[in-house]
Design an enzyme around this catalytic site. Structure first.
Site, mmCIF file in Angstrom:
data_model
loop_
_atom_site.group_PDB
_atom_site.id
_atom_site.type_symbol
_atom_site.label_atom_id
_atom_site.label_comp_id
_atom_site.label_asym_id
_atom_site.label_seq_id
_atom_site.Cartn_x
_atom_site.Cartn_y
_atom_site.Cartn_z
ATOM 1 N N LYS A 1 12.614 -11.052 16.313
ATOM 2 C CA LYS A 1 11.438 -11.897 17.385
ATOM 3 C C LYS A 1 10.186 -10.699 17.825
ATOM 4 O O LYS A 1 11.707 -9.058 17.933
ATOM 5 C CB LYS A 1 11.749 -12.717 18.368
ATOM 6 C CG LYS A 1 12.562 -12.907 19.726
ATOM 7 C CD LYS A 1 13.658 -13.907 20.205
ATOM 8 C CE LYS A 1 14.133 -12.771 20.762
ATOM 9 N NZ LYS A 1 14.946 -14.254 21.680
ATOM 10 N N ARG B 1 15.151 -24.897 28.610
ATOM 11 C CA ARG B 1 14.136 -24.317 28.492
ATOM 12 C C ARG B 1 13.472 -24.359 26.718
ATOM 13 O O ARG B 1 12.549 -24.299 27.156
ATOM 14 C CB ARG B 1 14.482 -22.636 28.466
ATOM 15 C CG ARG B 1 13.731 -21.173 27.513
ATOM 16 C CD ARG B 1 14.021 -20.080 27.635
ATOM 17 N NE ARG B 1 14.936 -19.831 26.617
ATOM 18 C CZ ARG B 1 15.252 -19.033 25.459
ATOM 19 N NH1 ARG B 1 14.789 -17.435 26.233
ATOM 20 N NH2 ARG B 1 16.151 -18.837 24.165
ATOM 21 N N TYR C 1 3.160 12.514 42.045
ATOM 22 C CA TYR C 1 2.160 12.082 43.104
ATOM 23 C C TYR C 1 2.637 12.227 43.659
ATOM 24 O O TYR C 1 4.143 12.098 43.338
ATOM 25 C CB TYR C 1 1.908 10.986 42.107
ATOM 26 C CG TYR C 1 0.814 10.535 41.458
ATOM 27 C CD1 TYR C 1 -0.177 11.548 42.271
ATOM 28 C CD2 TYR C 1 0.666 10.262 40.137
ATOM 29 C CE1 TYR C 1 -1.311 10.851 40.988
ATOM 30 C CE2 TYR C 1 -0.273 10.276 38.769
ATOM 31 C CZ TYR C 1 -1.596 11.059 39.519
ATOM 32 O OH TYR C 1 -2.998 10.248 38.951
ATOM 33 N N MET D 1 1.418 7.663 34.280
ATOM 34 C CA MET D 1 1.274 6.900 33.561
ATOM 35 C C MET D 1 1.227 7.721 32.083
ATOM 36 O O MET D 1 1.815 6.858 30.913
ATOM 37 C CB MET D 1 -0.281 6.912 33.389
ATOM 38 C CG MET D 1 -1.138 5.799 32.886
ATOM 39 S SD MET D 1 -2.879 5.754 32.193
ATOM 40 C CE MET D 1 -2.803 4.701 34.248
HETATM 41 C C1 PLP Z 1 16.200 -14.135 21.521
HETATM 42 C C2 PLP Z 1 16.881 -14.879 21.054
HETATM 43 C C3 PLP Z 1 17.824 -14.827 20.479
HETATM 44 C C4 PLP Z 1 18.813 -13.796 19.601
HETATM 45 O O1 PLP Z 1 19.333 -13.092 21.024
HETATM 46 P P1 PLP Z 1 20.600 -11.636 21.325
HETATM 47 O O2 PLP Z 1 20.771 -12.121 22.844
HETATM 48 O O3 PLP Z 1 19.164 -10.732 21.753
HETATM 49 O O4 PLP Z 1 21.296 -11.547 20.566
HETATM 50 C C5 PLP Z 1 19.130 -15.834 20.052
HETATM 51 N N1 PLP Z 1 18.594 -17.123 19.757
HETATM 52 C C6 PLP Z 1 17.822 -17.253 20.376
HETATM 53 C C7 PLP Z 1 16.680 -19.098 20.899
HETATM 54 C C8 PLP Z 1 16.512 -16.248 21.059
HETATM 55 O O5 PLP Z 1 15.717 -16.628 21.464
#
Ligand code: PLP
Length: 345
Positions: free
Chosen positions: A33, A128, A242, A290
């Site tokens: 992701k 969640r 800065y 920046m």
């Molecule tokens: C992001 C995520 C993972 C991966 O988690 P890591 O801690 O990066 O290994 C697995 N399952 C779900 C539902 C996630 O949101």
């Protein structure tokens, strides 16, 4: 060249996936992701697919559609956010498997794409995402009669092996799924390290693949090299950057590198962070701007053309500690202005 370079070691990435896979007796997927935590989902996923990974997780259907174009038919692509309004065409056309999170999503999916595969995400205590126990009880018999590929849940505290929440969620997950015939998954990187009771049929590591905590034995995957634009000498009493936050106490040589907080280099890490010339640390001087950072190269006996921020000795978790955040946030903040180079794979 005024462009910073992010080098991603695909061989190290594959070694991390294999090492996590070797810790369990079950299948190991990969979470890609957010563009593989900022490292480039196309190259990362293709390298892992060649290494034998058959299942990938993304957050959004859009990410899944882009990934399908890279991977071609075959590998399973699962979508954590499930089946949202507007996702139907992508899910159907790109052969994505949504992890359904609610009764509404389940209805949407079976009405829009009858017979299409899906997974189910259950909430085992994190509050969640996922169906609650009561929702699942109402749907379970219908869901189990269809093409259900996976039942999963997610741990809230898996980076703390002693945390009671792990055992609570394990118990809740088992209560909701024991005796069902579908494959099950509970663990991301942290859960893999909790031991076999947490592994079930499939694990879903993300951060461990990319070299981050809590997988301490991970090989470093990322190197970030920043070009030096200019070098100057400063006299005792002169300041850098800065707000005049740093004053030279002795004659010093300051290199200015071409990157800053707009590239994901959080200002907060400045006071504790060095850039590296080989193994030699060169401390950041003054505030991170920046697009520019001042670096003390007085101790070097040559003038570098580039300095490294992410190195084997200063990985994502060191930077995260220096900035008061987590490795995930460091990786995903790394800007799009970097040229990405891939090694191996
Ligand atoms: C992001 C995520 C993972 C991966 O988690 P890591 O801690 O990066 O290994 C697995 N399952 C779900 C539902 C996630 O949101």
């Amino acid at each position: 060249m005024a462009c910073a370079t992010l080098t991603i070691d695909l061989d190290a990435l594959i070694a991390n996936w294999r090492a996590l896979d070797a810790m369990t007796a079950c299948e190991t997927a990969a979470v890609v992701k957010a563009d593989s935590y900022g490292l480039g989902a196309a190259r990362v996923a293709r390298a892992l697919a060649r290494a034998g990974c058959r299942r990938f997780f993304v957050a959004l259907a859009e990410e899944g559609a882009a990934l399908r174009a890279e991977l071609g038919p075959g590998p399973e692509i699962m979508v954590f956010s499930g089946h949202m309004a507007g996702d139907t065409d992508m899910i159907g056309d790109c052969d994505l498997v949504p992890m359904l999170n609610s009764i509404d999503q389940m209805l949407r999916h079976v009405e829009a794409l009858p017979g299409a595969p899906f997974g189910v995400q259950l909430d085992s205590g994190m509050n969640r995402l996922g169906m609650e126990a009561a929702e699942w009880t109402a749907l379970r018999d219908i869901a189990m009669g269809q093409d259900i590929r996976l039942i999963m849940s997610h741990l809230a505290c898996a980076d703390g092996p002693e945390h009671d929440m792990n055992r609570v969620q394990l118990r809740n997950f088992r209560a909701m799924t024991d005796g069902l015939s579908a494959p099950r998954s509970l663990s991301a990187t942290g859960g893999i390290l909790l031991g076999p009771a947490y592994h079930f049929d499939l694990t879903r590591p993300g951060i461990g693949l990319y070299g981050g905590r809590p997988f301490d034995e991970a090989q470093p995957v990322v190197n970030l090299s920043l070009p030096v634009i200019q070098v100057r000498d400063v006299e005792p009493g002169e300041t850098v950057g800065y707000g005049n936050t740093w004053t030279a106490e002795a004659p010093a040589r300051i290199a200015t590198v071409a990157a800053g907080y707009a590239d994901g280099i959080h200002r907060a890490m400045g006071p504790r962070t060095a850039l590296y010339h080989g193994a030699a640390p060169c401390p950041i001087r003054g505030r991170i701007s920046m697009d520019l950072i001042g670096v003390d190269i007085t101790a070097l006996d040559e003038e570098p053309t580039a300095l490294s921020l992410l190195t084997p000795q200063q990985g994502v978790d060191v930077l995260a500690d220096n900035a008061g955040t987590i490795g995930y946030e460091i990786l995903t903040s790394l800007g799009n202005r970097y040229t990405r180079h891939y090694r191996g794979g």
